[in-house]
Design an enzyme around this catalytic site. Structure first.
Site, short mmCIF file in Angstrom:
data_model
loop_
_atom_site.label_atom_id
_atom_site.label_comp_id
_atom_site.label_asym_id
_atom_site.label_seq_id
_atom_site.Cartn_x
_atom_site.Cartn_y
_atom_site.Cartn_z
N ILE A 184 -5.54 -2.10 13.80
CA ILE A 184 -6.18 -2.30 15.11
C ILE A 184 -5.19 -2.84 16.15
CG2 ILE A 184 -7.10 -4.64 14.78
CD1 ILE A 184 -8.83 -1.60 16.47
N SER A 191 3.74 -11.37 11.82
CA SER A 191 3.24 -10.44 10.83
C SER A 191 4.25 -10.41 9.69
CB SER A 191 3.12 -9.04 11.46
OG SER A 191 2.13 -8.28 10.85
N ARG A 192 3.74 -10.32 8.47
CA ARG A 192 4.67 -10.36 7.33
C ARG A 192 5.44 -9.05 7.20
NH1 ARG A 192 -0.08 -11.64 3.39
NH2 ARG A 192 -0.61 -9.75 4.51
N LYS A 248 -13.16 -9.09 15.82
CA LYS A 248 -14.46 -9.19 15.16
C LYS A 248 -14.29 -8.91 13.68
CE LYS A 248 -15.70 -5.69 13.72
NZ LYS A 248 -15.31 -4.46 12.95
N ASP A 270 -18.64 -4.14 8.27
CA ASP A 270 -17.48 -4.22 9.18
C ASP A 270 -17.71 -3.31 10.40
OD1 ASP A 270 -14.46 -5.05 9.55
OD2 ASP A 270 -14.64 -2.93 9.99
P1 NAP Z 1 -5.35 -4.21 8.56
O1 NAP Z 1 -4.51 -3.16 9.22
O2 NAP Z 1 -5.63 -4.04 7.10
O3 NAP Z 1 -4.76 -5.67 8.73
C1 NAP Z 1 -4.13 -6.15 9.87
C2 NAP Z 1 -2.91 -6.96 9.48
O4 NAP Z 1 -3.30 -8.23 9.01
C3 NAP Z 1 -2.11 -6.38 8.34
O5 NAP Z 1 -1.23 -5.38 8.79
C4 NAP Z 1 -1.40 -7.58 7.76
O6 NAP Z 1 -0.15 -7.74 8.42
C5 NAP Z 1 -2.30 -8.73 8.12
N1 NAP Z 1 -2.97 -9.23 6.92
C6 NAP Z 1 -3.76 -8.54 6.06
N2 NAP Z 1 -4.20 -9.33 5.08
C7 NAP Z 1 -3.68 -10.54 5.32
C8 NAP Z 1 -3.74 -11.79 4.63
N3 NAP Z 1 -4.46 -11.93 3.53
N4 NAP Z 1 -3.08 -12.83 5.16
C9 NAP Z 1 -2.36 -12.70 6.27
N5 NAP Z 1 -2.24 -11.54 6.96
C10 NAP Z 1 -2.89 -10.48 6.47
O7 NAP Z 1 -6.75 -4.36 9.29
P2 NAP Z 1 -7.28 -3.76 10.68
O8 NAP Z 1 -7.91 -2.45 10.46
O9 NAP Z 1 -6.23 -3.85 11.71
O10 NAP Z 1 -8.46 -4.79 10.95
C11 NAP Z 1 -8.20 -6.12 11.36
C12 NAP Z 1 -9.45 -6.65 12.05
O11 NAP Z 1 -9.73 -5.79 13.16
C13 NAP Z 1 -10.69 -6.63 11.15
O12 NAP Z 1 -11.44 -7.80 11.33
C14 NAP Z 1 -11.46 -5.40 11.64
O13 NAP Z 1 -12.87 -5.58 11.50
C15 NAP Z 1 -11.07 -5.34 13.10
N6 NAP Z 1 -11.17 -3.98 13.66
C16 NAP Z 1 -10.64 -2.92 12.96
C17 NAP Z 1 -10.82 -1.63 13.47
C18 NAP Z 1 -10.26 -0.40 12.74
O14 NAP Z 1 -10.48 0.73 13.22
N7 NAP Z 1 -9.55 -0.53 11.62
C19 NAP Z 1 -11.50 -1.43 14.67
C20 NAP Z 1 -11.96 -2.54 15.37
C21 NAP Z 1 -11.78 -3.81 14.84
P3 NAP Z 1 1.14 -8.23 7.61
O15 NAP Z 1 1.01 -7.75 6.19
O16 NAP Z 1 2.29 -7.60 8.34
O17 NAP Z 1 1.12 -9.72 7.72
#
Ligand code: NAP
Length: 307
Positions: A11, A33-34, A87, A165
């Site tokens: 996101i 970010s890691r 969110k 979600d």
């Molecule tokens: P994601 O790509 O899986 O995670 C975002 C980043 O968070 C990862 O690249 C990772 O970065 C870091 N991360 C993941 N697990 C972690 C942990 N345990 N501790 C610390 N850092 C961690 O997820 P996303 O899809 O972007 O979603 C993130 C949020 O945005 C969620 O709450 C989701 O509901 C919301 N969202 C998502 C979407 C969608 O389309 N996917 C749409 C709207 C809102 P590093 O490994 O580089 O640290």
């Protein structure tokens, strides 16, 4: 204002970075970010280091999954930074209350963003429903988890919320557009036998004027995606589709049909206003509905899910 973005994943790349880059109000000054980074922007792998080395950055936007978010948010608040939360704003309601108390005590801004509330036609839907008597409302939120969460194991872990979600996006719209509050009265949660969170859910809600309110969430829909809310009233029928981007009232259509279009720029504009005015916006009503659905829900075990 200088801002740091934390959690450079799906996101952040899809929405936050373009919204910040296109805004004259914001300057992306650091990432934490890691594994991820952004070309030309100072990159940290540890939040503490960023907070210590960049006292000039007053605002932190968290794009992490919900479970790790609380620790990061509290760390940023304790370091005196304003915080914007993707969110859902936390993994539990108690976490969100604790963050609110901390922000209030220290005079910091805290924003629980609900991006779907910023969809193009949500405001028009709310205005139209304001003086109507609702008789029935049904949410159909059906999408393909493999398309929107490719390989993201956290959505299936405790606290990952599963189909809630995306479902919470629908609930964020409904809690915004209905003039009367609703609460969950019945829930069926369909949980894959190899997972911790639901892949589908059917909900019913209590409505104070007796309207039939229900929701159908499903993460197994391939092909066309459905993000629709239909509301029947004493003065006609309203359909909000494409996640809130398109509105149809008694057959007349308006809107852009572009899901997510404009939502994140509006969230950042709102955050800018909150910081300037010293405000807090932590509406937890969508999350309360999800928490109650999980408390009340009957579990049905369904076929295993693999990405
Ligand atoms: P994601 O790509 O899986 O995670 C975002 C980043 O968070 C990862 O690249 C990772 O970065 C870091 N991360 C993941 N697990 C972690 C942990 N345990 N501790 C610390 N850092 C961690 O997820 P996303 O899809 O972007 O979603 C993130 C949020 O945005 C969620 O709450 C989701 O509901 C919301 N969202 C998502 C979407 C969608 O389309 N996917 C749409 C709207 C809102 P590093 O490994 O580089 O640290």
């Amino acid at each position: 204002m200088k801002i740091a973005l934390v959690g450079i994943g799906k996101i952040a790349l899809d929405q936050h970075i373009p919204a910040i880059s296109d805004s004259s109000a914001w300057d992306l000054a650091a990432t934490v970010s890691r594994h991820g980074s952004v070309d030309g922007v100072e990159a940290f792998t540890d939040l503490d280091q960023m907070l210590e080395k960049r006292p000039d950055i007053r605002v932190v936007s968290l794009c992490l999954p919900p479970v790790p978010r609380f620790a990061y948010a509290m760390q940023a608040l304790e370091a005196g930074r304003h915080v914007m939360l993707e969110k859902p704003p936390g993994a539990t309601l108690a976490e969100c209350h604790a963050l609110t108390a901390r922000a209030q005590a220290d005079g910091l801004s805290l924003y629980a963003t609900w991006h779907s509330r910023q969809a193009d036609m949500v405001g028009s839907a709310k205005a139209w429903l304001a003086d109507k008597r609702l008789t029935r409302l049904h949410i159909t939120w059906k999408e393909d988890v493999r398309r929107w969460h490719p390989g993201q194991e956290w959505v299936w872990e405790p606290g990952g919320m599963g189909v809630f979600d995306p479902g919470i996006n629908a609930l964020s719209i409904v809690t915004e557009i209905l003039p009367h509050p609703i609460h969950v009265s019945d829930a069926l949660l369909k949980v894959p036998e190899n997972r911790q969170t639901p892949i589908a859910a059917e909900l019913r809600f209590f409505h104070p004027q007796g309207a039939q309110v229900s929701a159908d969430f499903d993460w197994r829909q391939e092909g066309d995606q459905t993000w629709t809310i239909e509301a029947e009233t004493d003065a006609g029928t309203l359909t909000l589709s494409d996640g809130g981007a398109t509105l149809q009232i008694d057959g007349k259509t308006s809107g852009t049909a572009a899901p997510l279009g404009g939502e994140y720029p509006r969230l950042y504009a709102q955050m800018s206003e909150l910081v300037e005015g010293g405000g807090i916006d932590m509406d937890l009503s969508p999350m309360t509905l999800v928490a109650d659905a999980c408390t009340l829900g009957r579990r049905e075990i369904v076929a295993p899910f693999q990405f």
